[in-house]
Design an enzyme around this catalytic site. Structure first.
Site, PDB file in Angstrom:
ATOM      1  N   GLY A   1       0.832  -1.198   0.000  1.00 44.08           N
ATOM      2  CA  GLY A   1       0.000   0.000   0.000  1.00 44.08           C
ATOM      3  C   GLY A   1       0.864   1.244   0.000  1.00 44.08           C
TER       4      GLY A   1
ATOM      5  CG  LEU B   1       6.499   0.969   1.266  1.00 42.09           C
ATOM      6  CD1 LEU B   1       5.994   1.281  -0.132  1.00 42.09           C
ATOM      7  CD2 LEU B   1       7.638  -0.039   1.214  1.00 42.09           C
TER       8      LEU B   1
ATOM      9  CG  HIS C   1      -1.056   1.247   7.209  1.00 43.14           C
ATOM     10  ND1 HIS C   1      -0.114   0.715   8.066  1.00 43.14           N
ATOM     11  CD2 HIS C   1      -0.368   2.074   6.378  1.00 43.14           C
ATOM     12  CE1 HIS C   1       1.082   1.227   7.765  1.00 43.14           C
ATOM     13  NE2 HIS C   1       0.955   2.039   6.735  1.00 43.14           N
TER      14      HIS C   1
ATOM     15  CG  HIS D   1       0.112   6.822   5.370  1.00 39.45           C
ATOM     16  ND1 HIS D   1       1.241   7.226   6.038  1.00 39.45           N
ATOM     17  CD2 HIS D   1       0.280   5.502   5.117  1.00 39.45           C
ATOM     18  CE1 HIS D   1       2.060   6.181   6.180  1.00 39.45           C
ATOM     19  NE2 HIS D   1       1.496   5.128   5.640  1.00 39.45           N
TER      20      HIS D   1
HETATM   21 NI    NI Z   1       2.265   3.182   5.614  1.00 37.97          NI
END
Ligand code: NI
Length: 172
Positions: free
Chosen positions: A46, A97, A138, A142
């Protein structure tokens, strides 16, 4: 297509609140293509636009294509909104990431309903469970400047952020 640089914590940009996409234009579709290429290259399951420095409410994910033998199944959610969450929770070990090499157990609602626009600008509705539900929650976090470490204890969060900061200092 092009690979985009991924911002890593602790970068103040990752705390920004992303703004809605007003219209799904050719530029937005190009951003989506580049984000998917960047996500597959990383590799990750993702990626939210803010992670590549674009504060727009847009995310891509693929929880299937992470296995090499499976065909890629990219999904794009523009202006996603969670409209329902289940009473029961589920715990997944999450990574990000923007927090490379760090993982922690995060508890979230097991099932969600989410409304969004697809890459054609069409309204879509989806009920998600399991890893897909976790991944969407998740990524939507962000868009509101929230990282998975914001869901764990301050002790563990600060440990992870200090390690990432040290890595950045070594690299610069
Ligand atoms: Ni993330």
């Amino acid at each position: 297509m092009a690979l985009l640089p991924i911002y890593t914590a602790p970068d103040p940009l990752l705390k920004a609140i992303s703004r809605p996409v007003e219209e799904v234009t050719a530029d937005i579709r190009k951003l989506v293509d580049n984000m998917l290429e960047t996500m597959y290259d990383a590799p990750g399951i993702g990626l939210a636009a803010i992670q590549v420095g674009v504060p727009k409410r847009l995310l891509v994910l693929d929880i299937v294509g992470k296995d090499r033998d499976e065909m890629p199944a990219p999904m794009t959610l523009i202006n996603p909104e969670i409209t329902w969450v289940s009473d029961h929770d589920e715990t997944y070990e999450e990574g990000c990431l923007s927090l490379p090499e760090h993982y922690a157990d995060v508890v979230r609602p097991a099932e969600i309903d989410v409304n969004f626009l697809d890459v054609d600008g069409k309204r879509q509705k989806l009920r998600a469970e399991g890893l897909l539900s976790t991944c969407i929650q998740h990524e939507i976090d962000h868009l509101d400047g929230i990282l998975f470490v914001d869901h764990i204890s301050a002790l563990k969060r600060n440990m992870i952020l200090r390690k990432l900061l040290k890595l950045k200092k070594l690299a610069s």
